[in-house]
Design a protein around this motif. Structure first.
Motif, PDB file in Angstrom:
ATOM      1  N   GLY A  62       0.815  -1.214   0.000  1.00 11.61           N
ATOM      2  CA  GLY A  62       0.000   0.000   0.000  1.00 11.61           C
ATOM      3  C   GLY A  62       0.848   1.262   0.000  1.00 11.61           C
ATOM      4  N   GLN A  63       1.941   1.244   0.760  1.00 10.27           N
ATOM      5  CA  GLN A  63       2.842   2.398   0.789  1.00 10.27           C
ATOM      6  C   GLN A  63       3.541   2.585  -0.553  1.00 10.27           C
ATOM      7  N   ARG A 121       3.897   5.694  -5.593  1.00 10.98           N
ATOM      8  CA  ARG A 121       3.903   5.709  -7.056  1.00 10.98           C
ATOM      9  C   ARG A 121       2.626   6.318  -7.641  1.00 10.98           C
ATOM     10  N   ASN A 122       1.752   6.882  -6.784  1.00  9.75           N
ATOM     11  CA  ASN A 122       0.482   7.492  -7.199  1.00  9.75           C
ATOM     12  C   ASN A 122      -0.366   6.533  -8.025  1.00  9.75           C
ATOM     13  N   HIS A 123      -0.427   5.300  -7.569  1.00  9.87           N
ATOM     14  CA  HIS A 123      -1.229   4.290  -8.256  1.00  9.87           C
ATOM     15  C   HIS A 123      -2.704   4.553  -7.979  1.00  9.87           C
ATOM     16  N   PRO A 124      -3.569   4.473  -9.002  1.00 14.99           N
ATOM     17  CA  PRO A 124      -4.988   4.773  -8.769  1.00 14.99           C
ATOM     18  C   PRO A 124      -5.714   3.707  -7.948  1.00 14.99           C
ATOM     19  N   HIS A 125      -5.115   2.533  -7.793  1.00 13.13           N
ATOM     20  CA  HIS A 125      -5.765   1.462  -7.036  1.00 13.13           C
ATOM     21  C   HIS A 125      -5.086   1.239  -5.682  1.00 13.13           C
ATOM     22  N   THR A 126      -4.621   2.303  -5.078  1.00 10.67           N
ATOM     23  CA  THR A 126      -3.877   2.196  -3.825  1.00 10.67           C
ATOM     24  C   THR A 126      -4.680   1.512  -2.729  1.00 10.67           C
ATOM     25  N   ASP A 127      -5.940   1.888  -2.589  1.00  9.50           N
ATOM     26  CA  ASP A 127      -6.761   1.294  -1.524  1.00  9.50           C
ATOM     27  C   ASP A 127      -6.976  -0.197  -1.762  1.00  9.50           C
ATOM     28  N   ALA A 128      -7.224  -0.586  -2.994  1.00 13.11           N
ATOM     29  CA  ALA A 128      -7.425  -2.001  -3.306  1.00 13.11           C
ATOM     30  C   ALA A 128      -6.145  -2.798  -3.064  1.00 13.11           C
ATOM     31  N   ILE A 129      -5.014  -2.231  -3.401  1.00 13.43           N
ATOM     32  CA  ILE A 129      -3.733  -2.896  -3.170  1.00 13.43           C
ATOM     33  C   ILE A 129      -3.499  -3.072  -1.678  1.00 13.43           C
ATOM     34  N   ASN A 130      -3.819  -2.058  -0.903  1.00  8.13           N
ATOM     35  CA  ASN A 130      -3.645  -2.129   0.545  1.00  8.13           C
ATOM     36  C   ASN A 130      -4.540  -3.215   1.150  1.00  8.13           C
ATOM     37  N   VAL A 131      -5.785  -3.260   0.722  1.00  7.35           N
ATOM     38  CA  VAL A 131      -6.710  -4.276   1.232  1.00  7.35           C
ATOM     39  C   VAL A 131      -6.242  -5.673   0.832  1.00  7.35           C
ATOM     40  N   ALA A 132      -5.823  -5.837  -0.419  1.00  8.12           N
ATOM     41  CA  ALA A 132      -5.340  -7.142  -0.885  1.00  8.12           C
ATOM     42  C   ALA A 132      -4.125  -7.593  -0.076  1.00  8.12           C
ATOM     43  N   SER A 133      -3.280  -6.644   0.278  1.00  6.91           N
ATOM     44  CA  SER A 133      -2.096  -6.965   1.060  1.00  6.91           C
ATOM     45  C   SER A 133      -2.474  -7.495   2.445  1.00  6.91           C
ATOM     46  N   TRP A 134      -3.374  -6.790   3.122  1.00  5.00           N
ATOM     47  CA  TRP A 134      -3.762  -7.220   4.471  1.00  5.00           C
ATOM     48  C   TRP A 134      -4.553  -8.520   4.445  1.00  5.00           C
ATOM     49  N   ILE A 135      -5.444  -8.666   3.476  1.00 10.15           N
ATOM     50  CA  ILE A 135      -6.201  -9.927   3.364  1.00 10.15           C
ATOM     51  C   ILE A 135      -5.243 -11.066   3.036  1.00 10.15           C
ATOM     52  N   GLY A 136      -4.269 -10.774   2.181  1.00  8.95           N
ATOM     53  CA  GLY A 136      -3.280 -11.792   1.850  1.00  8.95           C
ATOM     54  C   GLY A 136      -2.500 -12.258   3.059  1.00  8.95           C
ATOM     55  N   LEU A 137      -2.109 -11.337   3.912  1.00  9.80           N
ATOM     56  CA  LEU A 137      -1.396 -11.735   5.128  1.00  9.80           C
ATOM     57  C   LEU A 137      -2.303 -12.500   6.079  1.00  9.80           C
ATOM     58  N   PRO A 191       1.954 -11.415  -2.229  1.00  5.99           N
ATOM     59  CA  PRO A 191       2.850 -11.176  -3.380  1.00  5.99           C
ATOM     60  C   PRO A 191       2.124 -10.565  -4.576  1.00  5.99           C
ATOM     61  N   VAL A 192       0.860 -10.928  -4.764  1.00  7.65           N
ATOM     62  CA  VAL A 192       0.079 -10.345  -5.850  1.00  7.65           C
ATOM     63  C   VAL A 192      -0.089  -8.848  -5.612  1.00  7.65           C
ATOM     64  N   ALA A 193      -0.380  -8.461  -4.381  1.00  9.34           N
ATOM     65  CA  ALA A 193      -0.533  -7.043  -4.053  1.00  9.34           C
ATOM     66  C   ALA A 193       0.788  -6.300  -4.253  1.00  9.34           C
ATOM     67  N   LEU A 194       1.890  -6.933  -3.910  1.00 11.22           N
ATOM     68  CA  LEU A 194       3.189  -6.291  -4.078  1.00 11.22           C
ATOM     69  C   LEU A 194       3.500  -6.062  -5.561  1.00 11.22           C
ATOM     70  N   VAL A 195       3.251  -7.066  -6.387  1.00 14.94           N
ATOM     71  CA  VAL A 195       3.490  -6.913  -7.826  1.00 14.94           C
ATOM     72  C   VAL A 195       2.541  -5.876  -8.400  1.00 14.94           C
ATOM     73  N   TRP A 196       1.288  -5.910  -7.955  1.00 14.92           N
ATOM     74  CA  TRP A 196       0.279  -4.956  -8.422  1.00 14.92           C
ATOM     75  C   TRP A 196       0.696  -3.515  -8.111  1.00 14.92           C
ATOM     76  N   ALA A 197       1.346  -3.319  -6.974  1.00 18.03           N
ATOM     77  CA  ALA A 197       1.790  -1.974  -6.597  1.00 18.03           C
ATOM     78  C   ALA A 197       2.850  -1.450  -7.557  1.00 18.03           C
ATOM     79  N   PHE A 198       3.619  -2.351  -8.164  1.00 14.97           N
ATOM     80  CA  PHE A 198       4.681  -1.934  -9.076  1.00 14.97           C
ATOM     81  C   PHE A 198       4.244  -1.873 -10.539  1.00 14.97           C
ATOM     82  N   VAL A 199       3.050  -2.386 -10.852  1.00 11.48           N
ATOM     83  CA  VAL A 199       2.586  -2.368 -12.238  1.00 11.48           C
ATOM     84  C   VAL A 199       2.297  -0.928 -12.642  1.00 11.48           C
TER      85      VAL A 199
END
Length: 104
Positions: A31-32, A37-53, A61-69
């Motif tokens: 999420g950070q 990187r001013n990603h438009p899906h920041t909130d979704a990436i953050n949620v995916a990260s926490w749900i993933g953990l 890992p999907v959320a991490l890759v998504w943050a870099f796309v």
């Protein structure tokens, strides 16, 4: 309680706090990165990260890759490009019909 037991409890408490801090750092990392990187899906990436953990790290890992796309732009930009292309097609149709009428 003797000194050894108190020291063991202190070490266990410190280890517990370190593990909790590591989990929080890992959970918020994608999420950070997305926010930086001013990603438009920041909130979704953050949620995916926490749900993933929460589910054993499956989605993290999907959320991490998504943050870099890289994200190319917004939908409004695409709509503007489509409208520009429609205008160009209309102009080409008009020019083609005038060329046809001139040659006839």
């Amino acid at each position: 309680m003797d000194l050894a037991s108190l020291f063991a409890l202190f070490v266990m408490a410190v280890l517990f706090l370190v593990i909790v801090a590591a989990i929080v750092a890992l959970g918020s990392l994608p999420g950070q990165i997305a926010k930086t990187r001013n990603h438009p899906h920041t909130d979704a990436i953050n949620v995916a990260s926490w749900i993933g953990l929460a589910f054993g790290g499956i989605l993290w890992p999907v959320a991490l890759v998504w943050a870099f796309v890289p994200f190319s732009g917004s939908l409004s930009t695409c709509e503007g490009e489509v409208e520009s292309l429609r205008k160009q097609v209309a102009e080409l149709k008009t020019e083609l019909s005038s060329l046809k009428s001139a040659s006839a």
